[in-house]
Design a protein around this motif. Structure first.
Motif, mmCIF file in Angstrom:
data_model
loop_
_atom_site.group_PDB
_atom_site.id
_atom_site.type_symbol
_atom_site.label_atom_id
_atom_site.label_comp_id
_atom_site.label_asym_id
_atom_site.label_seq_id
_atom_site.Cartn_x
_atom_site.Cartn_y
_atom_site.Cartn_z
ATOM 1 N N SER A 33 3.202 8.412 26.939
ATOM 2 C CA SER A 33 2.294 7.465 26.311
ATOM 3 C C SER A 33 1.426 8.222 25.315
ATOM 4 N N VAL A 34 1.145 7.595 24.183
ATOM 5 C CA VAL A 34 0.336 8.237 23.151
ATOM 6 C C VAL A 34 -0.574 7.196 22.505
ATOM 7 N N ALA A 35 -1.786 7.619 22.129
ATOM 8 C CA ALA A 35 -2.717 6.742 21.409
ATOM 9 C C ALA A 35 -2.403 6.833 19.928
ATOM 10 N N VAL A 36 -2.397 5.669 19.264
ATOM 11 C CA VAL A 36 -2.086 5.606 17.838
ATOM 12 C C VAL A 36 -3.212 4.864 17.140
ATOM 13 N N SER A 37 -3.729 5.444 16.048
ATOM 14 C CA SER A 37 -4.757 4.759 15.266
ATOM 15 C C SER A 37 -4.524 5.034 13.793
ATOM 16 N N ASN A 38 -5.140 4.228 12.963
ATOM 17 C CA ASN A 38 -5.021 4.344 11.519
ATOM 18 C C ASN A 38 -6.404 4.646 10.965
ATOM 19 N N PRO A 39 -6.691 5.904 10.634
ATOM 20 C CA PRO A 39 -8.028 6.248 10.156
ATOM 21 C C PRO A 39 -8.290 5.673 8.768
ATOM 22 N N GLY A 40 -9.557 5.612 8.406
ATOM 23 C CA GLY A 40 -9.937 5.111 7.087
ATOM 24 C C GLY A 40 -10.333 3.657 7.162
ATOM 25 N N SER A 41 -11.281 3.271 6.335
ATOM 26 C CA SER A 41 -11.733 1.886 6.371
ATOM 27 C C SER A 41 -11.545 1.176 5.052
ATOM 28 N N ASN A 42 -11.261 1.912 3.980
ATOM 29 C CA ASN A 42 -11.095 1.306 2.672
ATOM 30 C C ASN A 42 -9.626 0.973 2.444
ATOM 31 N N PRO A 43 -9.253 -0.331 2.420
ATOM 32 C CA PRO A 43 -7.842 -0.673 2.253
ATOM 33 C C PRO A 43 -7.250 -0.132 0.956
ATOM 34 N N CYS A 71 12.375 -6.957 0.810
ATOM 35 C CA CYS A 71 11.581 -5.733 0.787
ATOM 36 C C CYS A 71 10.222 -6.094 0.217
ATOM 37 N N GLN A 72 9.158 -5.707 0.918
ATOM 38 C CA GLN A 72 7.806 -6.000 0.457
ATOM 39 C C GLN A 72 6.983 -4.721 0.424
ATOM 40 N N ILE A 73 6.188 -4.580 -0.644
ATOM 41 C CA ILE A 73 5.251 -3.474 -0.766
ATOM 42 C C ILE A 73 3.865 -4.097 -0.755
ATOM 43 N N ARG A 74 3.037 -3.687 0.194
ATOM 44 C CA ARG A 74 1.669 -4.197 0.294
ATOM 45 C C ARG A 74 0.724 -3.034 0.052
ATOM 46 N N GLY A 75 -0.093 -3.169 -0.993
ATOM 47 C CA GLY A 75 -1.035 -2.101 -1.308
ATOM 48 C C GLY A 75 -1.720 -2.366 -2.629
ATOM 49 N N PRO A 76 -2.388 -1.353 -3.157
ATOM 50 C CA PRO A 76 -3.054 -1.512 -4.442
ATOM 51 C C PRO A 76 -2.035 -1.851 -5.528
ATOM 52 N N ARG A 77 -2.497 -2.546 -6.567
ATOM 53 C CA ARG A 77 -1.608 -2.893 -7.680
ATOM 54 C C ARG A 77 -0.980 -1.622 -8.222
ATOM 55 N N ARG A 78 0.314 -1.666 -8.410
ATOM 56 C CA ARG A 78 1.037 -0.500 -8.919
ATOM 57 C C ARG A 78 0.764 -0.340 -10.407
ATOM 58 N N PRO A 79 0.595 0.885 -10.877
ATOM 59 C CA PRO A 79 0.310 1.092 -12.296
ATOM 60 C C PRO A 79 1.488 0.692 -13.174
ATOM 61 N N PRO A 105 -1.408 -11.753 -5.076
ATOM 62 C CA PRO A 105 -2.666 -11.079 -4.752
ATOM 63 C C PRO A 105 -3.174 -11.503 -3.382
ATOM 64 N N GLU A 106 -3.714 -10.536 -2.618
ATOM 65 C CA GLU A 106 -4.275 -10.824 -1.301
ATOM 66 C C GLU A 106 -5.780 -10.613 -1.259
ATOM 67 N N GLY A 107 -6.381 -10.280 -2.385
ATOM 68 C CA GLY A 107 -7.818 -10.031 -2.425
ATOM 69 C C GLY A 107 -8.124 -8.561 -2.241
ATOM 70 N N SER A 108 -9.319 -8.152 -2.624
ATOM 71 C CA SER A 108 -9.786 -6.764 -2.518
ATOM 72 C C SER A 108 -8.860 -5.787 -3.232
ATOM 73 N N GLY A 109 -8.164 -6.243 -4.292
ATOM 74 C CA GLY A 109 -7.286 -5.365 -5.059
ATOM 75 C C GLY A 109 -5.936 -5.120 -4.435
#
Length: 148
Positions: A33-43, A71-79, A105-109
């Motif tokens: 068993s292992v604990a898993v987390s995603n650090p960082g708060s700024n999407p 296939c989906q890419i979720r993240g900041p707008r690609r340059p 768009p999902e909001g917050s960039g």
């Protein structure tokens, strides 16, 4: 050697509020068993997430005996000029049967970029491996890799 992969999908805000998660694997030679987390708060600081959805088995029952992979890419707008989503079949680039959908768009960039590729029932049942690649990130799928 024993290797297994699992994925948990949920909204970023919900996932951040419920961390850490525990992942448990059981095997005849033991339990781990292992604990898993995603650090960082700024999407916006997050690396884009690439998700590959397998075809619907029900679609293969239609008159054309085909379905599609998403296939989906979720993240900041690609340059501008960023490499598009690239599809591969058994390591060879695919150009036919590929469609790129409008950005959502999902909001917050954050935006979702989606692309689909047509897969025939024969290709899927044969075990052909399909790859979705966006920049450095890639995901693979085939009938043998999916559960059920």
């Amino acid at each position: 050697t024993f290797l297994v992969a699992s994925r948990l999908g949920m909204a970023l805000e919900e996932g951040k509020s419920r961390q850490p998660f525990r992942c448990r694997a059981e095997h005849p030679k033991g339990i781990h068993s292992v604990a898993v987390s995603n650090p960082g708060s700024n999407p916006l600081s997050l690396v884009p997430v690439v998700t590959l959805h397998p075809p619907s088995r029900e679609d293969f029952q239609g008159p054309y005996r085909n379905s599609s992979l998403l296939c989906q890419i979720r993240g900041p707008r690609r340059p501008r000029g960023a490499s598009p989503i690239l599809w591969l079949k058994n390591g060879t680039p695919l150009r036919e049967g590929v469609t790129l959908e409008a950005l959502v768009p999902e909001g917050s960039g954050i935006v979702v970029t989606s692309s689909r590729v047509v897969v025939t029932e024969a290709e899927w049942d044969r075990g052909d491996v399909f790859t979705c690649q966006a920049g450095e990130e890639m995901r693979n799928t085939s009938k043998a890799m999916e559960c059920g």
